[in-house]
Enzyme design. Structure first.
Site, PDB file in Angstrom:
ATOM      1  N   ASP A 169       0.849  -1.192   0.000  1.00  0.00           N
ATOM      2  CA  ASP A 169       0.000   0.000   0.000  1.00  0.00           C
ATOM      3  C   ASP A 169       0.884   1.241   0.000  1.00  0.00           C
ATOM      4  O   ASP A 169       2.067   1.188   0.375  1.00  0.00           O
ATOM      5  CB  ASP A 169      -0.910   0.005   1.228  1.00  0.00           C
ATOM      6  CG  ASP A 169      -2.026   1.047   1.108  1.00  0.00           C
ATOM      7  OD1 ASP A 169      -2.264   1.537  -0.004  1.00  0.00           O
ATOM      8  OD2 ASP A 169      -2.639   1.385   2.133  1.00  0.00           O
ATOM      9  N   ILE A 172       0.728   8.701   2.682  1.00  0.00           N
ATOM     10  CA  ILE A 172       1.543   9.869   2.999  1.00  0.00           C
ATOM     11  C   ILE A 172       1.633  10.003   4.517  1.00  0.00           C
ATOM     12  O   ILE A 172       0.613   9.964   5.208  1.00  0.00           O
ATOM     13  CB  ILE A 172       0.940  11.148   2.388  1.00  0.00           C
ATOM     14  CG1 ILE A 172       0.876  11.025   0.864  1.00  0.00           C
ATOM     15  CG2 ILE A 172       1.752  12.381   2.785  1.00  0.00           C
ATOM     16  CD1 ILE A 172       0.210  12.203   0.176  1.00  0.00           C
ATOM     17  N   HIS A 173       2.851  10.158   5.028  1.00  0.00           N
ATOM     18  CA  HIS A 173       3.070  10.310   6.462  1.00  0.00           C
ATOM     19  C   HIS A 173       3.958  11.523   6.731  1.00  0.00           C
ATOM     20  O   HIS A 173       4.643  12.020   5.839  1.00  0.00           O
ATOM     21  CB  HIS A 173       3.740   9.057   7.041  1.00  0.00           C
ATOM     22  CG  HIS A 173       2.840   7.874   7.109  1.00  0.00           C
ATOM     23  ND1 HIS A 173       1.945   7.670   8.135  1.00  0.00           N
ATOM     24  CD2 HIS A 173       2.679   6.827   6.256  1.00  0.00           C
ATOM     25  CE1 HIS A 173       1.282   6.551   7.926  1.00  0.00           C
ATOM     26  NE2 HIS A 173       1.702   6.023   6.793  1.00  0.00           N
ATOM     27  N   ARG A 174       3.961  11.954   7.974  1.00  0.00           N
ATOM     28  CA  ARG A 174       4.812  13.057   8.438  1.00  0.00           C
ATOM     29  C   ARG A 174       6.228  12.513   8.639  1.00  0.00           C
ATOM     30  O   ARG A 174       6.465  11.666   9.495  1.00  0.00           O
ATOM     31  CB  ARG A 174       4.249  13.583   9.748  1.00  0.00           C
ATOM     32  CG  ARG A 174       4.736  14.935  10.169  1.00  0.00           C
ATOM     33  CD  ARG A 174       3.851  15.470  11.272  1.00  0.00           C
ATOM     34  NE  ARG A 174       4.232  15.059  12.614  1.00  0.00           N
ATOM     35  CZ  ARG A 174       3.385  14.972  13.645  1.00  0.00           C
ATOM     36  NH1 ARG A 174       2.111  15.250  13.466  1.00  0.00           N
ATOM     37  NH2 ARG A 174       3.804  14.606  14.831  1.00  0.00           N
ATOM     38  N   GLU A 237      -3.529   1.464  -2.908  1.00  0.00           N
ATOM     39  CA  GLU A 237      -4.131   2.679  -3.455  1.00  0.00           C
ATOM     40  C   GLU A 237      -3.429   3.205  -4.702  1.00  0.00           C
ATOM     41  O   GLU A 237      -3.928   4.122  -5.353  1.00  0.00           O
ATOM     42  CB  GLU A 237      -4.194   3.744  -2.349  1.00  0.00           C
ATOM     43  CG  GLU A 237      -5.298   3.412  -1.342  1.00  0.00           C
ATOM     44  CD  GLU A 237      -5.039   3.953   0.042  1.00  0.00           C
ATOM     45  OE1 GLU A 237      -4.031   4.660   0.231  1.00  0.00           O
ATOM     46  OE2 GLU A 237      -5.838   3.646   0.946  1.00  0.00           O
ATOM     47  N   GLU A 293      -0.266  21.641  10.979  1.00  0.00           N
ATOM     48  CA  GLU A 293      -1.127  20.580  10.473  1.00  0.00           C
ATOM     49  C   GLU A 293      -2.359  21.186   9.809  1.00  0.00           C
ATOM     50  O   GLU A 293      -2.608  22.386   9.895  1.00  0.00           O
ATOM     51  CB  GLU A 293      -1.535  19.658  11.621  1.00  0.00           C
ATOM     52  CG  GLU A 293      -0.363  18.919  12.263  1.00  0.00           C
ATOM     53  CD  GLU A 293       0.118  17.738  11.422  1.00  0.00           C
ATOM     54  OE1 GLU A 293      -0.393  17.542  10.304  1.00  0.00           O
ATOM     55  OE2 GLU A 293       1.006  17.003  11.894  1.00  0.00           O
TER      56      GLU A 293
END
Length: 495
Positions: A169, A172-174, A237, A293
């Site tokens: 998969d 998007i992550h920080r 995805e 954020e």
């Protein structure tokens, strides 16, 4: 699925930028040198950030910085998706149809394939065992503000494979640069598939191979932001992007870890998530903050970030770094359009033909707020609009507020939505509250300090604002009718 005119033009970041260059007012470039630490984002705040960014800001063109201090030869692109109109052009659709387009793509996935051709993302290779290897120098990652924990990779497509199922998969992550060969990665508990993969690998005492592809086809960036239940664990995805482009995303094998990456990315970071290790996010800056954020506030630094040990950085020749401002309209596009698709899909399956459209408005950062345009076709549809709102909360658990409007109200125009609220809504009858429901930890009001009804941080009172006209009173609420004419005859020669 129908063919869309722009499909053949856009398949990576560079072709996306070429398309924007052909559209008036959608892309600007500057040769003036910019400092990546806070200054770059400070400039773009005024040019085109929009979203929930502190005012003054506005929706404007995407921007390329051709000279980034400390990074000769590298460029930085920002704001590519910070406009719904721009996203529509890049995906080959209409702004009002994007949610439906994404919904159809989820239902008709085209899985990625591994290319046998040389990968553009591996034209230049830097291995971590080389003496001069340094992420700070190799990757021109900016900070959004002077308070950030460090340089952030905000548009990195993280790709990993579940150690049990072998299913992959993208998410998007920080990602914060913590050292010459170290990144921290923040997993929202229970919210992302790669977090579940890392947790399982840790249970097995294994490292989790991971690739981070930066600067890719916008279809990948939008498609990667779906969440359960629309795309459950095991749904890759990248197949959404394949459906949008009507051809599979091409992957390449990584050089130093057992994983794959997006072959035509500008940059790829190869690494491993280390089990049993947690990182203090601001261990280098000690500011107490992470980065701005999507709700518009600077989030606190986490003491529970996972560690990625980087094995290599590969990139194209003359690479283009892609970044975004956390609370900008870009986040609204990436988070909001997949959310619209999830809501539309769930309601359409339950009550076909009633939900005309959905908009996850900028004021909610694409996550907290949805406007549902609902058509009551017959008397028995009265009350179904509120069922649709309940389904919306089920489709996207982080949603906090739902506004219901009739089909004569433009759900994409918040002035029109507020008009409906002012003329079709009564607070004592048309507010439905659902207290004590888990929502999103980044909303500072979702905290016991704000209400005695909140038992834990991240719990909210979800609220429905029913601004629809009762079916039996439709005749009393007809909007003033105007003659339908084409104004071009009177406006084409105006000065």
């Amino acid at each position: 699925m129908e063919h869309r005119e722009n499909d053949y033009k856009v398949n990576d970041l560079r072709s996306a930028l070429d398309l924007l260059r052909s559209l008036p007012g959608q892309l600007i470039e500057t040769d003036t040198e910019v400092e990546p630490m806070a200054e770059l984002s400070g400039v773009y705040r005024h040019v085109g950030a929009g979203g929930t960014v502190m005012r003054p800001t506005k929706e404007g063109p995407a921007m390329i910085f051709n000279h980034v201090k400390g990074h000769p030869g590298a460029r930085v692109a920002i704001g590519l998706l910070a406009s719904r109109k721009r996203v529509a052009a890049l995906l080959g659709g209409k702004p009002e149809d994007l949610g439906k387009m994404l919904y159809r793509s989820v239902d008709h996935p085209i899985p990625p394939v591994v290319t046998k051709e040389p990968a553009p993302c591996q034209q230049v290779v830097h291995r971590a065992d080389e003496e001069d290897f340094d992420l700070y120098k190799l990757v021109p990652a900016p900070t959004n503000t002077p308070d950030d924990a460090g340089p952030y990779i905000t548009m990195g497509m993280c790709y990993a494979t579940h150690p049990d199922t072998g299913l992959s998969d993208v998410t998007i992550h920080r990602l914060c640069i913590q050292g010459k060969d170290e990144l921290s990665i923040f997993f929202t508990p229970g919210a992302r598939h790669i977090g579940a993969m890392a947790e399982r690998a840790e249970q097995l005492g294994q490292k989790l191979p991971i690739s981070i592809s930066i600067g890719v086809d916008p279809a990948i960036e939008i498609g990667s932001c779906f969440e359960p239940p629309t795309t459950p664990l095991g749904y890759d995805e990248l197949a959404v992007a394949g459906a949008l482009r009507e051809k599979p995303v091409e992957l390449c094998k990584c050089l130093t870890v057992n994983e794959r990456a997006i072959a035509n990315a500008e940059y790829v970071i190869e690494g491993e998530v280390i089990p049993g290790v947690r990182v203090q996010e601001d261990q280098n800056s000690h500011t107490g903050y992470a980065m701005p954020e999507f709700p518009g506030y600077t989030g606190p630094a986490s003491s529970n970030c996972w560690l990625i040990k980087v094995k290599a950085v590969t990139h194209r020749e003359n690479p283009i770094m892609q970044t975004c401002i956390g609370p900008s309209e870009e986040h609204v596009s990436m988070a909001g359009i997949p959310t619209e698709a999830s809501i539309y899909g769930m309601v359409e399956k339950a009550m076909p033909g009633r939900l005309k459209n959905v908009y996850c408005a900028s004021a909610g950062g694409g996550k907290y707020m949805a406007v549902l345009q609902f058509q009551k076709k017959e008397a028995s549809d009265e009350g179904r609009q509120r069922q649709a709102a309940l389904l919306a909360f089920s489709a996207f658990s982080e949603l906090k507020h739902v506004f219901l409007v009739d089909d004569d109200v433009d759900c994409f125009d918040m002035n029109d939505v507020l008009w409906a609220m002012n003329t079709r809504f009564q607070g004592d009858a048309d507010i439905i509250t659902i207290p004590g429901v888990r929502c999103h930890p980044l909303d500072p009001s979702n905290d016991p300090s704000c209400s005695v009804s909140i038992r834990d941080h991240g719990i909210a009172c979800k609220t429905i604002f029913d601004c629809t006209v009762p079916f039996d009173q439709k005749d009393r609420f007809k909007r003033a009718r105007f003659m339908d004419v084409d104004p071009e005859k009177w406006t084409k020669n105006t000065k």
